[in-house]
Design an enzyme around this catalytic site. Structure first.
Site, PDB file in Angstrom:
ATOM      1  N   GLU A   1       0.822  -1.204   0.000  1.00  0.00           N
ATOM      2  CA  GLU A   1       0.000   0.000   0.000  1.00  0.00           C
ATOM      3  C   GLU A   1       0.853   1.250   0.000  1.00  0.00           C
ATOM      4  O   GLU A   1       0.590   2.202  -0.747  1.00  0.00           O
ATOM      5  CB  GLU A   1      -0.913   0.001   1.240  1.00  0.00           C
ATOM      6  CG  GLU A   1      -1.879   1.174   1.275  1.00  0.00           C
ATOM      7  CD  GLU A   1      -2.796   1.173   0.070  1.00  0.00           C
ATOM      8  OE1 GLU A   1      -2.604   2.042  -0.811  1.00  0.00           O
ATOM      9  OE2 GLU A   1      -3.676   0.314  -0.011  1.00  0.00           O
TER      10      GLU A   1
ATOM     11  N   ASP B   1       0.858   3.995  -3.122  1.00  0.00           N
ATOM     12  CA  ASP B   1       0.427   5.380  -2.900  1.00  0.00           C
ATOM     13  C   ASP B   1       1.501   6.381  -3.324  1.00  0.00           C
ATOM     14  O   ASP B   1       1.222   7.358  -4.029  1.00  0.00           O
ATOM     15  CB  ASP B   1       0.087   5.596  -1.422  1.00  0.00           C
ATOM     16  CG  ASP B   1      -1.162   4.855  -0.994  1.00  0.00           C
ATOM     17  OD1 ASP B   1      -1.947   4.472  -1.877  1.00  0.00           O
ATOM     18  OD2 ASP B   1      -1.356   4.660   0.226  1.00  0.00           O
TER      19      ASP B   1
ATOM     20  N   SER C   1      -7.308   1.676  -4.032  1.00  0.00           N
ATOM     21  CA  SER C   1      -6.118   2.257  -3.399  1.00  0.00           C
ATOM     22  C   SER C   1      -5.296   3.074  -4.385  1.00  0.00           C
ATOM     23  O   SER C   1      -4.622   4.027  -4.009  1.00  0.00           O
ATOM     24  CB  SER C   1      -5.221   1.159  -2.827  1.00  0.00           C
ATOM     25  OG  SER C   1      -5.627   0.788  -1.537  1.00  0.00           O
TER      26      SER C   1
ATOM     27  N   ILE D   1     -18.917   6.409 -17.342  1.00  0.00           N
ATOM     28  CA  ILE D   1     -18.822   4.951 -17.420  1.00  0.00           C
ATOM     29  C   ILE D   1     -20.240   4.392 -17.361  1.00  0.00           C
ATOM     30  O   ILE D   1     -20.948   4.560 -16.357  1.00  0.00           O
ATOM     31  CB  ILE D   1     -17.982   4.381 -16.261  1.00  0.00           C
ATOM     32  CG1 ILE D   1     -16.651   5.144 -16.128  1.00  0.00           C
ATOM     33  CG2 ILE D   1     -17.746   2.890 -16.470  1.00  0.00           C
ATOM     34  CD1 ILE D   1     -15.784   5.129 -17.353  1.00  0.00           C
TER      35      ILE D   1
ATOM     36  N   ASP E   1     -23.457   7.235 -10.982  1.00  0.00           N
ATOM     37  CA  ASP E   1     -23.965   5.929 -10.559  1.00  0.00           C
ATOM     38  C   ASP E   1     -23.153   5.430  -9.371  1.00  0.00           C
ATOM     39  O   ASP E   1     -22.041   5.903  -9.127  1.00  0.00           O
ATOM     40  CB  ASP E   1     -23.938   4.919 -11.714  1.00  0.00           C
ATOM     41  CG  ASP E   1     -22.547   4.661 -12.264  1.00  0.00           C
ATOM     42  OD1 ASP E   1     -21.703   4.139 -11.522  1.00  0.00           O
ATOM     43  OD2 ASP E   1     -22.298   5.003 -13.443  1.00  0.00           O
TER      44      ASP E   1
END
Length: 543
Positions: A263, A267, A462, A503, A524
């Site tokens: 992670e 990032d 992420s 999308i 959405d």
């Protein structure tokens, strides 16, 4: 009769009352081992009331982002700082119970108390025990916290008595056995710079270290030399990295790419690649509700690094939080809005159920806060600056974008025209719709990263949070001031601005939920307003 004094207890306080929203339940599969040792030293964060920033937010939500005058961090504490009388009352309470004050954050309205577990049990009328759990043992409690009635209007939350692991990272690693089955898009990975090019992010942006991106990390770490190696391979100026320790946590790589190191690397490498040379402050904190709140407040009120945008790629279903914790975090996010700090949060990687196996749909927090930019996921195919196809990311129940309708937060005014559907759960609650925006998240079309000496392809929402954080930092740089709480402005942009790629194909159904959400024209509960066209977005906001 109305002026009669209430009887005091031996500590000089009147009767106790339950702290609203503080109820804790055991983790599933947890079993009690032993009571916490009475002399075990622990720390707890107490959140104190403060003047609300709601009036500022109401005004800002109807003002163009180019005209909003945000408060400086120095102005904020002068206007919204904690009342010293309230601090004194909590200090007196701590003294009465033999608790020490480790730190006071007047801006955030928090006091960190330390002392033996027995003193906290007496002070807040709780029982603390050690619980065994398949993931890891933890110190826990059940039921509600109690506070003296004299403090009931002053104390809003007490966090840290329970130190269970609160959040999980929202990334997925591409495995060779994974084959696309939800769409016809073939497997192809990208560097973050290639993704930025596909989304028409402005190129050759001159940072000059004027912009700082804050990143919250709740475990793991990175190697500075490896980060340098990665950016050298991209031919991109590396970010200027600063580590900030919160509650004793620090940059501490585990050596496991599949753990929290993945992670941290994702990032930094995504945010730094889309905005070369940007300053990045990484806030390392314990993975507890108290640690997370303190990390957020440290970043928001940081007068040294002064991040203008914060990326958060960690979260958990709303059902796994206490209400007091979510309200405490949301209050911090409101502070960020007043200060001109944008918060980007990953919407989750486990579909509309968010990994909860109770037959219901769930959204992820903190992405469900109405004061953050929730970031959903897509599956992307393209080359250069041309996107050939983009659909909702859904490769199965445990590898698909989070999204839906909040069970906790009401529908915000700025989302009232977005046609947010009622929740698919029984009762059809109307609430905050998640996410707001989207970006490439499918590991099948994921990001090439370097972590713990290994090259890998990562996906997950992420990646979308730092992607958007990088774009917003560029936007702040080009406008010459921070855009801050961007949501109201984004929802007002017309389709003709072409700021988003809508999308309209796919869904985020899981195999465990009662209902699911499907992509459609406009907003959405899978990909929000859509993925960005960076250049068009900046031009639209300028105009």
């Amino acid at each position: 009769m109305g002026n009669e004094k209430k009887p005091l207890n031996s500590q000089g306080y009147s009767s106790y009352k339950k702290l609203s929203g503080s109820e804790r339940k055991l983790l599933p599969d947890a079993s009690k081992l032993v009571p916490v040792h009475s002399n075990e030293k622990i720390s707890v964060t107490v959140l104190i009331r403060r003047p609300p920033v709601t009036s500022f937010l109401e005004k800002a939500s109807t003002t163009p982002v180019t005209s909003v005058k945000h408060l400086s961090r120095e102005e904020f504490v002068a206007v919204y700082g904690t009342d010293q009388k309230d601090l004194l009352k909590v200090k007196e309470f701590a003294d009465q119970h033999g608790l020490s004050i480790r730190e006071i954050n007047t801006c955030a309205g928090t006091i960190e108390l330390t002392g033996p577990a027995s003193a906290f049990c007496e002070a807040f009328k709780v029982e603390l025990s050690i619980y065994e759990h398949p993931t890891s043992p933890y110190r826990g409690r059940t039921g509600e916290i109690q506070i003296p009635e004299d403090l009931s209007d002053i104390v809003e939350a007490v966090l840290g008595l329970d130190n269970r692991t609160q959040l999980r990272p929202h990334y997925r690693i591409l495995e060779e056995k994974v084959k696309p089955h939800r769409s016809q898009i073939a497997s192809k990975s990208y560097t973050p710079t290639e993704v930025a090019q596909l989304y028409h992010f402005p190129q050759n942006t001159n940072c000059s270290n004027q912009q700082c991106i804050g990143i919250i990390e709740l475990g793991g770490g990175y190697s500075p030399s490896e980060i340098k190696q990665y950016f050298s391979s991209l031919g991109v100026t590396p970010p200027v990295l600063t580590d900030v320790s919160v509650n004793g946590a620090r940059n501490q790589p585990t050596g496991d790419p599949g753990g929290p190191d993945g992670e941290v690397a994702l990032d930094i490498e995504v945010a730094g690649a889309v905005f070369p040379g940007v300053k990045i402050a990484v806030y390392f904190a314990p993975n507890t509700d108290a640690g997370f709140l303190n990390a957020i407040n440290t970043a928001i009120h940081d007068t040294v690094n002064r991040p203008s945008v914060i990326s958060i790629s960690w979260g958990a279903p709303e059902s796994e939080w206490t209400l007091q914790a979510m309200k405490a975090m949301d209050r911090a996010f409101q502070d960020a809005a007043a200060l001109g700090v944008t918060i980007c949060c990953a919407s989750g990687d486990r579909g509309s159920a968010d990994g909860v196996n109770d037959g219901l749909v769930h959204v992820d927090f903190p992405a469900s806060s109405p004061h953050v930019l929730g970031c959903g996921g897509t599956k992307l195919s393209g080359s250069g600056q041309t996107i050939t196809r983009e659909v909702v990311w859904n490769e199965g129940p445990d590898s698909s974008t989070g999204g839906g309708v909040s069970d906790v937060f009401s529908l915000p005014a700025w989302q009232s025209s977005a046609n947010v559907p009622p929740s698919a759960n029984p009762g059809s609650k109307k609430g905050r719709g998640v996410p707001d925006v989207a970006g490439d998240a499918d590991p099948v079309t994921g990001y090439q990263v370097l972590v713990d000496g290994q090259k890998a392809v990562f996906g997950g929402t992420s990646a979308v949070a730092p992607l958007w954080a990088g774009l917003i930092a560029i936007l702040n740089q080009q406008l010459g001031h921070p855009v801050g709480f961007l949501n109201p402005a984004l929802y007002q942009l017309s389709a003709s601005s072409k700021a988003f790629r809508d999308i309209t194909s796919g869904n985020n159904e899981s195999s465990t939920e009662r209902g699911a959400y499907t992509a459609k024209k406009g907003w959405d509960p899978c990909t929000g307003l859509g993925s960005p066209n960076g250049t068009n977005l900046i031009n639209a906001l300028k105009n």
